[in-house]
Write a protein that holds these residues in place. Structure first.
Motif, PDB file in Angstrom:
ATOM      1  N   GLU A 244       1.650   9.764  -1.333  1.00  0.00           N
ATOM      2  CA  GLU A 244       2.229  10.419  -2.533  1.00  0.00           C
ATOM      3  C   GLU A 244       1.155  10.072  -3.876  1.00  0.00           C
ATOM      4  O   GLU A 244       0.822  10.947  -4.581  1.00  0.00           O
ATOM      5  N   CYS A 245       0.837   8.859  -3.901  1.00  0.00           N
ATOM      6  CA  CYS A 245       0.044   8.458  -5.139  1.00  0.00           C
ATOM      7  C   CYS A 245      -1.539   8.080  -4.951  1.00  0.00           C
ATOM      8  O   CYS A 245      -2.122   7.786  -6.031  1.00  0.00           O
ATOM      9  N   SER A 247      -3.943   9.215  -4.026  1.00  0.00           N
ATOM     10  CA  SER A 247      -5.007  10.148  -4.289  1.00  0.00           C
ATOM     11  C   SER A 247      -5.302   9.723  -5.728  1.00  0.00           C
ATOM     12  O   SER A 247      -6.774   9.967  -6.032  1.00  0.00           O
ATOM     13  N   CYS A 248      -4.660   9.269  -6.669  1.00  0.00           N
ATOM     14  CA  CYS A 248      -5.056   9.003  -7.852  1.00  0.00           C
ATOM     15  C   CYS A 248      -4.947   7.378  -8.164  1.00  0.00           C
ATOM     16  O   CYS A 248      -6.026   6.982  -8.998  1.00  0.00           O
ATOM     17  N   HIS A 249      -4.019   6.554  -7.849  1.00  0.00           N
ATOM     18  CA  HIS A 249      -3.866   5.315  -8.010  1.00  0.00           C
ATOM     19  C   HIS A 249      -4.301   4.505  -6.889  1.00  0.00           C
ATOM     20  O   HIS A 249      -4.348   4.980  -5.860  1.00  0.00           O
TER      21      HIS A 249
END
Ligand code: HEC
Length: 258
Positions: A244-245, A247-249
């Motif tokens: 979920e996350c 890809s950015c964090h």
């Protein structure tokens, strides 16, 4: 002078493999992430040493330890006649004998202390169980290991220095070429010939060395290098975050990702 055969094929193969593995073991000591390779090459050198020690007892004439002219008298005699063209020693000369024996012994203890440090400090290999809270911080074996490695380089310099001096002083004997060709120029005529038992020893150790490498390729996580710790797979542990996350964090300190 005649061309006589003094270094058998196993002796020459040992020499080239020893030189090659020593080069690799020093290169692989440069980076922490190469430590497993460093350890595997170290074990491989131990197999070479086991061969050389057996060869020193059961091998052909000039390779046998008891043929090494290490007596005080030999050293004196050799030094007194060092500038003579005519040389009495066909195999190792007295000084070379001391260097050879020291190289083998120092190398042996460097491997033993290396395996100990690998177990105690890294929790890896056959001494991994010593990586307990009691010993973990003990760096003595690593220090001895490093000291012996430096000493090994000093001996190597002595060996190469010896070869160069011999090349200059006793060029006619072709000592340097002899470790490749097996032949040396000499007045004496005591060539070697391997018997079936010696051929068998050489074959067994070569087979052992080859099997050792195959074993390490087939089973990379074997007891000689396996860690006593289980590797943590952060991605598996945080599956949802990754999907979920991530890809950015980033969840982890950036040095683990870079
Ligand atoms: C499309 C990219 C993206 C994805 C996917 C994303 N984030 Fe973020 N997130 C951001 C950005 C950009 C900020 C910074 C916003 C700001 O500073 O105003 C942020 C800020 C945050 C903050 C606040 C951090 C702070 O210091 O205030 C949290 C907590 C957070 N995200 C959690 C998550 C979690 C949990 C997920 C997964 C469910 C996720 N984010 C998925 C882009 C993303």
């Amino acid at each position: 002078m005649k061309r006589i055969y003094i270094w058998s094929l196993p002796t020459r193969v040992f020499h080239i493999l020893f030189a090659l593995f020593i080069l690799l073991v020093f290169i692989s000591s440069e980076e922490d992430r190469w430590l497993a390779y460093h350890a595997i090459i170290g074990y491989a050198i131990l197999i070479l040493l086991m061969f050389r020690f057996s060869w020193g007892v059961f091998g052909p004439k000039y390779s046998k330890f008891k043929e090494f002219p290490m007596g005080k008298k030999n050293v004196k005699e050799f030094l007194n006649n060092i500038f003579e063209d005519k040389q009495k020693y066909i195999g190792h000369n007295p000084l070379a004998s001391y260097v050879m024996i020291s190289i083998l012994i120092v190398c042996f203890f460097a491997i033993i202390t290396g395996v100990l440090a690998y177990g105690i400090q890294e929790g890896k290999g056959i001494f991994a169980y010593l990586n307990s809270s009691l010993f973990k911080e003990m760096e003595i074996f690593e220090e001895i290991h490093e000291f012996l490695s430096t000493l090994f380089l000093v001996l190597l310099a002595a060996h190469i220095g010896g070869v160069i001096s011999d090349r200059i002083l006793h060029k006619k004997h072709e000592t340097l070429n002899s470790i490749v060709t097996g032949y040396k120029m000499s007045e004496k005529e005591e060539a070697i010939r391997l018997n079936i038992f010696q051929k068998f020893i050489a074959f067994i150790f070569l087979a052992l060395l080859v099997s050792f490498f195959i074993f390490n390729i087939m089973k990379p996580d074997n007891v000689l290098i396996a860690s006593s710790y289980k590797a943590i797979d952060y991605e598996k542990q945080n599956e949802l975050f990754v999907s979920e996350c991530a890809s950015c964090h980033t969840l982890y300190p950036s040095k683990f990702i870079a």
